[in-house]
Design an enzyme around this catalytic site. Structure first.
Site, PDB file in Angstrom:
ATOM      1  N   ASN A 125       0.805  -1.219   0.000  1.00  0.00           N
ATOM      2  CA  ASN A 125       0.000   0.000   0.000  1.00  0.00           C
ATOM      3  C   ASN A 125       0.839   1.270   0.000  1.00  0.00           C
ATOM      4  O   ASN A 125       0.303   2.366  -0.058  1.00  0.00           O
ATOM      5  CB  ASN A 125      -0.988  -0.013   1.167  1.00  0.00           C
ATOM      6  CG  ASN A 125      -2.096  -1.023   0.915  1.00  0.00           C
ATOM      7  OD1 ASN A 125      -2.218  -1.570  -0.184  1.00  0.00           O
ATOM      8  ND2 ASN A 125      -2.897  -1.287   1.937  1.00  0.00           N
TER       9      ASN A 125
ATOM     10  N   ASP B 191     -16.325  -3.836  -4.752  1.00  0.00           N
ATOM     11  CA  ASP B 191     -15.494  -5.035  -4.644  1.00  0.00           C
ATOM     12  C   ASP B 191     -15.944  -5.822  -3.420  1.00  0.00           C
ATOM     13  O   ASP B 191     -17.009  -5.543  -2.863  1.00  0.00           O
ATOM     14  CB  ASP B 191     -14.005  -4.692  -4.564  1.00  0.00           C
ATOM     15  CG  ASP B 191     -13.686  -3.716  -3.444  1.00  0.00           C
ATOM     16  OD1 ASP B 191     -14.516  -3.605  -2.510  1.00  0.00           O
ATOM     17  OD2 ASP B 191     -12.642  -3.073  -3.498  1.00  0.00           O
TER      18      ASP B 191
END
Ligand code: EPU
Length: 427
Positions: free
Chosen positions: A23, A120
């Site tokens: 990330n 998602d």
């Protein structure tokens, strides 16, 4: 489709190294768009999401050299003077992080077109704070044909207060404001270590940013930035994966590269559960013996317990002694999709909205199950370490989006885990 086969075995022993943070590197890659020239990013994990983000940049005309990725964990990115400031849907829809190219593209080229992220397995994830922030910096933002289009001749500094410390909104607005005219103040920013890493990279590129690790960032816009070399911070979520694996299988493991200061609250929670983590030279040392103890878990923005740790902690709770309440404060209730898979393994979990009540059972029972996303997929692999019989994790490609080779890492600690190509449908 490949699946992962896991059987419980001996306690885990030895050393395992963590890669650079997924990330963080994805945002560092986006940040290169802010300056033409040759950027070098080191400590990069060889994971699928890095490949996709590289493809997103390539589609804009950026040179992405991955030849040093596997052997040296290095990525070389050549950003031209002129790029196509648009991210193609076919690539951008694969990773939600692609939305963070919007800030740097808009700041440098005055225009950006990026597909709106779809839903998602985490549920719907709006980007209203990104949009409001760009508007506060003088941009005009429109949604047309599924794309988010932003325009501004030159962004101008402004005052932005985020409704919630969103990681993505903080990063996108930070990257937009470093080239804006004048001063930008962003309040209630996210304080995740990956944001600190992005600030370090931007600062090395010539950006003027004050307030790192606090809730308010003050950015003095500059006219240009320059390329640099930057080493990505270690992946605290990958480190948590191995720590919880030790809790489930027992053992004594050194996680090389992990930084205890990035996972303080997690370490405290795990200690409550009987899994002990301490700092050692260039890493952390994790030990666990016997059955873990239940403890309530509540996810929060950093420095709270990260929502990305939750699948691991919840899996650990399934075999812990006692009852625990797990509360999700970052995402909607959908983030419990993997709970149904754990239940197939004999876990006793009741979910209600943002809460899950987990009654620990002594052992899980190996079963065919499916991964739904990166971290939940990894958690299901870990579940197999505390299950009788064989656990088969299908749709394991999700795991490869975020782990260079989870199977090899766990195997190196003595776990009985293998990749397998099934003849059937992946389940
Ligand atoms: N949100 C809004 N509006 C916005 C932005 C966010 O309502 O404009 C909401 C989201 O819907 C969510 C919450 O705020 O409920 C937190 O979202 P945030 O923006 O902080 O998350 P993100 O930037 O989309 C990153 C990580 C996630 C991690 C979250 C939370 C990346 C690529 N992703 O997502 O990690 O779960 O922060 O810490 O950095 C993963 O690693 O697999 C992953 C999903």
């Amino acid at each position: 489709m490949r699946r992962i086969v896991v059987r419980a075995g001996n306690p885990l022993q030895g050393e395992v190294a963590v890669s650079g943070a997924k990330n963080s590197v994805l945002k560092c890659m986006a940040a290169t768009l802010l300056a033409p020239g040759r950027h070098v990013i080191t400590n990069v994990a060889a994971i699928d999401d890095v490949t996709v983000m590289g493809d997103v940049l390539s589609a804009m005309g950026v040179g992405v050299d991955r030849s040093g990725l596997a052997a040296e964990s290095t990525l070389v990115i050549d950003v031209p003077e002129v790029c196509t400031p648009e991210a193609p849907y076919e690539l951008a829809e694969k990773i939600r992080a692609s939305i963070v190219v919007l800030g740097p593209l808009l700041a440098r080229f005055g225009y950006a077109k990026v597909p709106l992220p779809g839903g998602d397995d985490f549920g719907s994830r709006p980007i209203d704070m990104h949009i409001k922030g760009f508007e506060a910096l003088g941009a005009t933002v429109n949604i047309r044909h599924g794309d988010l289009e932003a325009r501004a001749d030159r962004l101008v500094g402004g005052r932005i207060a985020l409704d919630y410390p969103s990681v993505g909104a903080t990063e996108n607005l930070l990257m937009a404001s470093v080239l804006a005219k004048g001063t930008t103040v962003i309040d209630n920013v996210a304080r995740e270590p990956e944001i600190g890493d992005l600030i370090d990279l931007l600062t090395a590129m010539g950006a003027q940013i004050a307030g790192k690790d606090t809730s308010t960032l003050t950015i003095e816009g500059v006219d240009t930035l320059h390329p640099t070399e930057h080493a990505v911070i270690p992946d605290r979520i990958e480190a948590a994966t191995y720590a919880v694996a030790v809790g489930l299988a027992e053992g004594d493991v050194t996680i090389k590269g992990a930084r205890l200061e990035h996972m303080d609250m997690l370490a405290e929670k795990l200690a409550e559960m009987g899994v002990h983590i301490s700092a050692v030279d260039n890493g952390v040392w994790v030990t666990s013996e016997g059955r873990p103890r239940s403890a309530d878990v509540s996810t929060l923005p950093y420095p709270g317990i990260a929502t990305d740790y939750k699948p691991f902690l919840l899996t650990l709770l399934t075999v812990s002694d006692g009852v625990a309440i797990v509360t999700e404060n970052v995402y909607g209730a959908n983030r419990y999709a993997y709970v149904a898979e754990l239940s197939r393994m004999g876990a006793d979990i009741r979910t209600e909205g943002h809460h899950a009540v987990v009654r620990g059972v002594p052992r899980l029972s190996g079963a065919p199950i499916k991964a739904h996303d990166i971290r939940a997929g990894a958690a299901l692999v870990l579940a197999g370490l505390a299950a009788d019989g064989t656990t088969l994790v299908g749709d394991a490609h999700h795991v490869e989006r975020g782990y260079a080779d989870l199977v090899a890492s766990l195997k190196s600690l003595g776990a009985d885990v293998e990749w397998e190509e099934p003849a059937g449908d992946g389940r």
